[in-house]
Design an enzyme around this catalytic site. Sequence first.
Site, short mmCIF file in Angstrom:
data_model
loop_
_atom_site.label_atom_id
_atom_site.label_comp_id
_atom_site.label_asym_id
_atom_site.label_seq_id
_atom_site.Cartn_x
_atom_site.Cartn_y
_atom_site.Cartn_z
N ASP A 1 -0.67 1.43 7.22
CA ASP A 1 -2.31 0.85 7.49
C ASP A 1 -2.96 1.69 8.34
O ASP A 1 -2.14 1.17 9.23
CB ASP A 1 -2.50 -0.67 7.54
CG ASP A 1 -2.10 -1.89 6.77
OD1 ASP A 1 -2.09 -1.92 6.04
OD2 ASP A 1 -2.11 -2.77 7.45
N VAL A 2 -3.98 2.39 7.75
CA VAL A 2 -4.04 3.28 8.91
C VAL A 2 -5.88 4.15 8.77
O VAL A 2 -6.73 3.78 7.42
CB VAL A 2 -4.11 4.72 7.61
CG1 VAL A 2 -4.53 5.78 8.71
CG2 VAL A 2 -2.49 4.54 7.43
#
Length: 258
Positions: free
Chosen positions: A131-132
């Site tokens: 998750d960025v």
Amino acid sequence: MYYRPRLIPCLTMINRGLVKTTKFKNPRYLGDPINTVKIFNGKAVDEMCILDIKATSEKKGPDFDYLQDIASEAFMPLSYGGGITHISEIERLFYIGYEKVIINTSFVTNPSLIREAVALAGSQSVVISIDVKNKLFGRRCCYINDGSTEVNESPVTLAQKAEALGAGEILLNSMTYDGTMEGYDVELVRQTTQAVSIPVIACGGAKDIRDFKKVLEEGGAHAAAAGSLYVYYGKQKAVLITAPDEKDLLDIGVYEYQ
């Protein structure tokens, strides 16, 4: 015969309810996940990803009874992520009908679990979710624990670690683009696909099938996942469970004749 890249509905749940977030926040309740799965059965969806987005932060393991109910109604391969911390949970998920497990937090906090999962079921069944979130000056930070805890490593570094641990695939989620329907973060996807040899699934931001084509061709993604595109209709985001028409996918060039 024609080439069909994988296009994957990514359904997010909280407390057995189907929800859709925007930038990993403000979950909007959409209905019953099981009814949604039944609709997708009729749409000939190739596979489906199910994420319990509060399981980890609420310190809950997978809701096996409900997940089994979902699996019993699904005619397509399923992957599941959320609250997975032990190899026994992974083994049970495979037993009740899930073909892949998706691991985010435990990948960072307990990397040995990834090796155990690969030894149990093979690389093809283990997906690492990264998750960025985009920050100032082009920085990209990774998060675990349902997007609440920052990890001091880049997306590329985590992707390379996932590959080294034996994972067979990466689910690359853009927290910044999630639910915005403004297109994928193609540059993020490109940087990641160029850094690893295992498949990368792009997720976050898809508005229409042209976004599929762009992230597959320009980003180098091996597959494209989406949430809003499959559950919303129109500018007002009316709830409508649907899937792209095969003819449209051929016409726009997402599917290609060989």
